[in-house]
Design a protein around this motif. Structure first.
Motif, PDB file in Angstrom:
ATOM      1  N   LYS A  66      28.462  20.338  -1.235  1.00  0.00           N
ATOM      2  CA  LYS A  66      27.993  20.078  -2.590  1.00  0.00           C
ATOM      3  C   LYS A  66      26.732  20.873  -2.830  1.00  0.00           C
ATOM      4  CE  LYS A  66      26.257  16.360  -5.493  1.00  0.00           C
ATOM      5  NZ  LYS A  66      25.994  14.894  -5.563  1.00  0.00           N
ATOM      6  N   ASP A  67      26.708  21.632  -3.926  1.00  0.00           N
ATOM      7  CA  ASP A  67      25.494  22.353  -4.313  1.00  0.00           C
ATOM      8  C   ASP A  67      24.547  21.374  -4.975  1.00  0.00           C
ATOM      9  OD1 ASP A  67      26.246  24.864  -3.415  1.00  0.00           O
ATOM     10  OD2 ASP A  67      27.288  25.344  -5.277  1.00  0.00           O
ATOM     11  N   LEU A  68      23.296  21.441  -4.589  1.00  0.00           N
ATOM     12  CA  LEU A  68      22.270  20.587  -5.184  1.00  0.00           C
ATOM     13  C   LEU A  68      21.387  21.471  -6.042  1.00  0.00           C
ATOM     14  CD1 LEU A  68      21.365  18.482  -2.027  1.00  0.00           C
ATOM     15  CD2 LEU A  68      22.960  17.905  -3.876  1.00  0.00           C
ATOM     16  N   GLY A  69      21.527  21.371  -7.306  1.00  0.00           N
ATOM     17  CA  GLY A  69      20.812  22.307  -8.151  1.00  0.00           C
ATOM     18  C   GLY A  69      19.952  21.653  -9.110  1.00  0.00           C
TER      19      GLY A  69
END
Length: 86
Positions: free
Chosen positions: A83-86
């Motif tokens: 999961k990308d945490l942006g």
């Protein structure tokens, strides 16, 4: 050239396997059974070497490849998630 198959013998979990590193069929030749034929060729090669298992990695989003492998009797042995945490 219709496509490419890259495989090698490996030992995984104390067992000799034929590991499929890459299979690709050129876009103009896809959907004509070449992928299936190539996988059958890999299975023949494994048997000729006395190897009773093929292992491979397939990306989760590659449904075409995953469906091909499933139709040939391959089963998922692990799932990696991120999961990308942006």
């Amino acid at each position: 050239m219709v496509g490419r198959l890259w495989l090698a013998e490996r030992e995984l979990g104390g067992r000799r396997v034929l590991y499929l590193y890459d299979i690709s069929i050129e876009p103009g030749h896809q959907g004509r059974g070449y992928g299936r034929a190539t996988m059958k060729l890999a299975e023949q090669e494994a048997r000729a070497r006395g190897i009773g298992r093929i292992e491979l990695n397939v990306f989760g989003g590659n449904e075409v490849a995953r469906n091909l492998y499933r139709s040939l009797g391959y089963v998922e042995t692990s799932v990696q998630m991120g999961k990308d945490l942006g």
